[in-house]
Design a protein around this motif. Sequence first.
Motif, mmCIF file in Angstrom:
data_model
loop_
_atom_site.group_PDB
_atom_site.id
_atom_site.type_symbol
_atom_site.label_atom_id
_atom_site.label_comp_id
_atom_site.label_asym_id
_atom_site.label_seq_id
_atom_site.Cartn_x
_atom_site.Cartn_y
_atom_site.Cartn_z
ATOM 1 N N SER A 44 -75.001 -42.424 66.761
ATOM 2 C CA SER A 44 -75.118 -42.218 65.314
ATOM 3 C C SER A 44 -76.127 -43.142 64.649
ATOM 4 C CB SER A 44 -73.753 -42.440 64.665
ATOM 5 O OG SER A 44 -73.345 -43.793 64.813
ATOM 6 N N ARG A 45 -76.643 -44.152 65.398
ATOM 7 C CA ARG A 45 -77.551 -45.175 64.860
ATOM 8 C C ARG A 45 -76.855 -46.106 63.869
ATOM 9 N NH1 ARG A 45 -79.836 -40.714 67.518
ATOM 10 N NH2 ARG A 45 -82.092 -40.970 67.738
ATOM 11 N N ARG A 46 -75.550 -46.031 63.764
ATOM 12 C CA ARG A 46 -74.853 -46.880 62.803
ATOM 13 C C ARG A 46 -74.885 -48.326 63.275
ATOM 14 N NH1 ARG A 46 -69.062 -46.022 59.753
ATOM 15 N NH2 ARG A 46 -68.973 -48.103 58.791
ATOM 16 N N ASN B 111 -76.566 -47.867 56.611
ATOM 17 C CA ASN B 111 -75.576 -46.935 57.163
ATOM 18 C C ASN B 111 -75.180 -45.814 56.210
ATOM 19 O OD1 ASN B 111 -75.388 -48.289 59.637
ATOM 20 N ND2 ASN B 111 -73.784 -49.666 58.879
ATOM 21 N N HIS B 112 -75.153 -46.101 54.894
ATOM 22 C CA HIS B 112 -74.555 -45.156 53.949
ATOM 23 C C HIS B 112 -75.538 -44.554 52.942
ATOM 24 C CE1 HIS B 112 -70.333 -46.115 55.063
ATOM 25 N NE2 HIS B 112 -70.828 -47.318 55.308
ATOM 26 N N VAL B 113 -76.711 -45.163 52.803
ATOM 27 C CA VAL B 113 -77.633 -44.693 51.770
ATOM 28 C C VAL B 113 -78.891 -44.078 52.375
ATOM 29 C CG1 VAL B 113 -79.023 -45.362 49.771
ATOM 30 C CG2 VAL B 113 -76.768 -46.423 50.158
ATOM 31 N N ARG B 114 -79.486 -44.748 53.276
ATOM 32 C CA ARG B 114 -80.776 -44.324 53.818
ATOM 33 C C ARG B 114 -80.609 -43.143 54.766
ATOM 34 N NH1 ARG B 114 -84.407 -48.014 57.939
ATOM 35 N NH2 ARG B 114 -85.608 -46.290 58.838
ATOM 36 N N HIS C 130 -81.758 -40.607 57.783
ATOM 37 C CA HIS C 130 -82.534 -40.820 59.003
ATOM 38 C C HIS C 130 -83.102 -39.490 59.480
ATOM 39 C CE1 HIS C 130 -81.174 -45.048 60.138
ATOM 40 N NE2 HIS C 130 -80.471 -44.761 59.056
ATOM 41 N N ASP C 131 -84.411 -39.462 59.706
ATOM 42 C CA ASP C 131 -85.049 -38.232 60.175
ATOM 43 C C ASP C 131 -84.481 -37.786 61.513
ATOM 44 O OD1 ASP C 131 -86.623 -38.266 57.921
ATOM 45 O OD2 ASP C 131 -88.310 -39.278 58.901
ATOM 46 N N ALA C 132 -84.198 -38.741 62.398
ATOM 47 C CA ALA C 132 -83.675 -38.390 63.711
ATOM 48 C C ALA C 132 -82.284 -37.775 63.629
ATOM 49 C CB ALA C 132 -83.642 -39.627 64.618
ATOM 50 N N LEU C 133 -81.606 -37.972 62.497
ATOM 51 C CA LEU C 133 -80.257 -37.420 62.312
ATOM 52 C C LEU C 133 -80.285 -36.187 61.407
ATOM 53 C CD1 LEU C 133 -78.265 -40.755 61.797
ATOM 54 C CD2 LEU C 133 -78.690 -39.509 63.926
ATOM 55 N N GLY C 134 -81.459 -35.607 61.227
ATOM 56 C CA GLY C 134 -81.553 -34.423 60.370
ATOM 57 C C GLY C 134 -81.350 -34.732 58.908
ATOM 58 N N GLY C 135 -81.752 -35.935 58.490
ATOM 59 C CA GLY C 135 -81.610 -36.320 57.094
ATOM 60 C C GLY C 135 -80.245 -36.879 56.748
ATOM 61 N N LYS C 136 -79.350 -36.979 57.706
ATOM 62 C CA LYS C 136 -78.023 -37.537 57.443
ATOM 63 C C LYS C 136 -78.048 -39.056 57.592
ATOM 64 C CE LYS C 136 -75.459 -33.458 59.010
ATOM 65 N NZ LYS C 136 -74.418 -32.946 59.936
ATOM 66 N N THR C 137 -77.008 -39.683 57.094
ATOM 67 C CA THR C 137 -76.862 -41.124 57.263
ATOM 68 C C THR C 137 -76.019 -41.398 58.504
ATOM 69 O OG1 THR C 137 -74.855 -41.241 55.919
ATOM 70 C CG2 THR C 137 -76.976 -41.468 54.766
ATOM 71 N N PRO C 138 -76.160 -42.572 59.110
ATOM 72 C CA PRO C 138 -75.340 -42.898 60.287
ATOM 73 C C PRO C 138 -73.846 -42.820 60.011
ATOM 74 C CG PRO C 138 -77.183 -44.417 60.124
ATOM 75 C CD PRO C 138 -77.198 -43.591 58.870
ATOM 76 N N GLU D 72 -72.268 -40.786 58.220
ATOM 77 C CA GLU D 72 -71.788 -39.407 58.212
ATOM 78 C C GLU D 72 -71.519 -38.894 59.630
ATOM 79 O OE1 GLU D 72 -73.644 -36.922 54.676
ATOM 80 O OE2 GLU D 72 -75.221 -38.125 55.651
ATOM 81 N N LEU D 73 -72.202 -39.440 60.614
ATOM 82 C CA LEU D 73 -72.031 -38.978 61.989
ATOM 83 C C LEU D 73 -71.039 -39.821 62.788
ATOM 84 C CD1 LEU D 73 -75.629 -38.027 63.226
ATOM 85 C CD2 LEU D 73 -73.798 -36.520 62.443
#
Length: 407
Positions: A173-175, A285-288, A290-298, A300-301
């Motif tokens: 998740s990159r978190r 983790n909660h605001v930025r 991530h392109d690698a996550l399809g625009g989601k935040t860590p 969220e995953l």
Amino acid sequence: MPWKELRPMSQKLEFVEKAIVPGANVSALCRDFGISRQTAHKWLRRYRDQGYLGLVEKSRRPASSPLATAEDVVVSIIELRSKHASWGPQKIAGVLARRLGPEAPSPTTVARVLRRLGKVKRRRPAARIWSVDGRPRIEVKASNDLWTIDFKGWWRALNGDKCEPLTVRDAFSRRVLAVALVPATTAAHVRRVLELLFRKHGLPSAIQSDNGSPFICSRSRGGLTVLSAWLVSLGIRIVRSRPGHPQDNGGHERMHRDLSELQLSPARSRRAQQRQCDRWMLDFNHVRPHDALGGKTPAELYRNSTRRSLSPLLPTYPPEWLTRRANKAGYVRINGDQVFVATALARQLIGLRQESELRWSARFFDVDLGMIEILPIDHAYLGGTVMETVTTVRPSERARERIPVSA
């Protein structure tokens, strides 16, 4: 007439005086005196040429030594070595070549002179290195399949406090799970941070780190440290990056580059800097997105792990393996012999399988500890202690240790 009853000079005089008598039988005298005819004729020849003084034993040293080093050259070698203790034969020979020209000694001659005069310290043999064979490959399909951990380069707060973040990240998740400014990079401080994370998020299946302390010790069996042995005992697989290959943990290094923005405006103290690290982690983790996550935040995953227990597991080895618990110093007993395994494995259960009469395979959970070969006691007493020779063997190397055994 036995040789040992006479001094060498007395024997020579008596032999010569009897041999010069007209009609003397030299061969019979040689048998009586226990010498060869070549020696007898040498004595007689010297007596005829120089008289009794010719019987005095002469030095057998050669008249010339073509390979001997001139005294002034030896002095120059010693002077350079005394002024530059770190210079080796190659460098000393290079300096003398500019100074002496064709008369300069070769590096081999310099090494021989230094060794003869006791100016060379013998180096200890290289220790065994438990290295990584290739790039680590682990398939990450869900949260907590792999965590990555590392220390980021440190900086100082405005009051001089050292700020060295310990960072932990979920690879899927990159978190970022932790950015902790620990007081020191010891196993105890790292374990305290990990225990808090395990209680909050659960345990991962694997943790990847570089080969630095306190995560890995390349000179310990299996590369284990006290910290990594504890993680293995919790059922966590240890994944090691290759030495000098930060790209093996590229995602973590990329996160460190983002974290470096905090160094541009250091806080007034380490405590204040920790608050800024917490604020940065919240934004990451909660605001930025991530392109690698399809625009989601860590956040969220990421999902917490279902593994929650911090109780160490008991290793299970095949029936043909012996199980031995290492003592507080890292020794195990094999058929009455005390063998050192690793300090990091103190009080841990080790698996041993006999390969031959004196050779054993060793494991800790799934971590290969190499081969142990026990050699017979050599019955040498050193300081009141019997020294037992134990050889530890890996597939490509051997190293010898001496293990003290109570006399």
